[in-house]
Enzyme design. Structure first.
Site, PDB file in Angstrom:
ATOM      1  N   GLY A 158      26.128  41.530  42.225  1.00  0.00           N
ATOM      2  CA  GLY A 158      24.976  40.622  41.481  1.00  0.00           C
ATOM      3  C   GLY A 158      23.925  40.091  42.483  1.00  0.00           C
ATOM      4  N   ALA A 186      27.642  39.130  33.016  1.00  0.00           N
ATOM      5  CA  ALA A 186      27.614  39.968  31.760  1.00  0.00           C
ATOM      6  C   ALA A 186      27.131  39.072  30.362  1.00  0.00           C
ATOM      7  CB  ALA A 186      28.868  40.430  31.223  1.00  0.00           C
ATOM      8  N   LYS A 204      33.560  35.588  47.352  1.00  0.00           N
ATOM      9  CA  LYS A 204      32.634  34.769  46.414  1.00  0.00           C
ATOM     10  C   LYS A 204      33.567  34.297  45.390  1.00  0.00           C
ATOM     11  CE  LYS A 204      31.215  37.706  43.173  1.00  0.00           C
ATOM     12  NZ  LYS A 204      31.295  37.548  41.774  1.00  0.00           N
ATOM     13  N   ARG A 211      34.294  32.870  35.340  1.00  0.00           N
ATOM     14  CA  ARG A 211      35.735  32.992  35.195  1.00  0.00           C
ATOM     15  C   ARG A 211      36.503  32.495  36.191  1.00  0.00           C
ATOM     16  NH1 ARG A 211      37.009  38.974  33.269  1.00  0.00           N
ATOM     17  NH2 ARG A 211      34.872  38.558  32.554  1.00  0.00           N
ATOM     18  N   VAL A 230      40.826  38.080  33.307  1.00  0.00           N
ATOM     19  CA  VAL A 230      41.307  38.161  34.741  1.00  0.00           C
ATOM     20  C   VAL A 230      40.259  37.425  35.722  1.00  0.00           C
ATOM     21  CG1 VAL A 230      41.818  39.583  36.628  1.00  0.00           C
ATOM     22  CG2 VAL A 230      42.741  40.102  34.214  1.00  0.00           C
TER      23      VAL A 230
END
Length: 332
Positions: free
Chosen positions: A140, A144, A195, A259, A283
């Site tokens: 990144g 998304a 990260k 997430r 996940v």
């Protein structure tokens, strides 16, 4: 733009869906493997993924969903893996060991193979004989959900073969996606793993009502932790302020779409690991990654207080409040 490339995307989650959007809208033929026959049938009838980023509509002249992994891979020149790291081995089980011969493998996985504690690229080399120079890694900072909204996004493509990385960058570039090649594939891949662990810690602290001031200090200390680990395991001259390193860390640590941050926040608020996983129904790669990094670091002996704290909380059931309180005195 008509690229006329044949690409396989393995995985049905949000990041896989975003990549299919980018590539197919750029004119590539995308053979898309999803595990669920119901999801494939839904895509074929309604042209959108029923589970993730359902607002994205696909042109089925370019997007070919299937549950046949071997056929999907066989048709492609580029194969993108976009399944959680913990399920990569299971997902690829139907394939012959020479299934990737002559193809370029692109990992969009932000984790490591559990138990073996190895990077996805290393696993593909060991298990399927994919040469290192035939592999790329997508980094990144990019979520998304923002790709689905066509917000300005940036990607870094890591590879030992910089020419191959640039070729893949060309497949991705459009009016809202910029992509740049980088030859530090190992550093990019390890940083993508680390990260997520830091984002878990930030989420835990937020769930415990720590504020932005503390999180900023945590992230700045995390950069030292990441730099020390990378130097110990894969020493190379790196500018860790680049978007593939610091940028990816920042978006994962702070974004509402992260997430891992969400998962950590739930742990900080008192959820158990199982209850948080059940409620998220997605996940969080950092959960598996922290165990791999913790095990690797037994050999390296790098000072990694944030990683250690997250491991203690998630795997040894230490008190989140106590672990974060201990971290407070270690930060500068």
């Amino acid at each position: 733009m008509q690229i006329q490339e044949k690409i396989a995307v393995v995985g049905g989650g949000s990041w896989a869906t975003a990549l299919v959007k980018i590539l197919s809208e750029n004119g590539a033929e995308v053979n898309w493997w999803l595990r669920s026959p119901e999801d494939v049938a839904h895509l074929q009838q309604y042209a959108h993924n029923p589970r993730y980023l359902s607002g994205v509509r696909f042109d089925l002249d370019y997007v070919k969903p299937s549950t046949d992994l071997a056929e999907t891979v066989a048709k492609a020149d580029w194969v993108i893996l976009a399944v959680p790291a913990a399920f990569v081995q299971q997902a690829l089980t139907p394939l012959a060991q020479d299934a990737f011969k002559g193809k370029t493998l692109v990992s969009a996985v932000k984790g490591m193979i559990p138990v073996q504690n190895i990077l996805i690229t290393d696993y593909l080399g060991e298990q399927y004989g994919v040469p290192a120079e035939h592999q790329c890694v997508i980094a990144g900072p990019c979520h998304a959900e923002e790709v689905a909204l066509e917000k300005q996004s940036y990607l870094t493509i890591g590879s030992h073969d910089i020419v191959r990385a640039e070729q893949f960058c060309r497949l991705l570039r459009n009016r809202y996606v910029k992509a740049n090649p980088l030859d530090d594939i190992d550093g990019v891949e390890y940083c993508a793993v680390l990260k997520n662990i830091i984002a878990l810690a930030c989420g835990i602290a937020h769930g415990l009502n720590y504020g932005d001031n503390f999180q900023a200090v945590m992230v700045s200390n995390a950069m030292t932790e990441i730099e020390d680990f990378l130097h110990a395991i894969m020493p190379l001259p790196r500018n860790l302020t680049g978007s593939a390193y610091l940028g990816d860390l920042l978006v994962t640590a702070y974004s509402q779409f992260s997430r891992n941050r969400t998962f950590g926040n739930m742990i900080g608020r008192g959820y158990t690991v199982k209850s948080a996983q059940f409620e998220m129904n997605m996940v969080a790669e950092g959960y598996y990654a922290v165990q791999s990094i913790y095990e690797l670091n037994k050999r390296l002996q790098v000072d990694m207080p944030i990683t250690t704290a997250v491991y203690h909380i998630l795997y040894e059931r230490f008190s989140p409040a106590l672990e974060i309180d201990i971290l407070k005195d270690k930060f500068k």
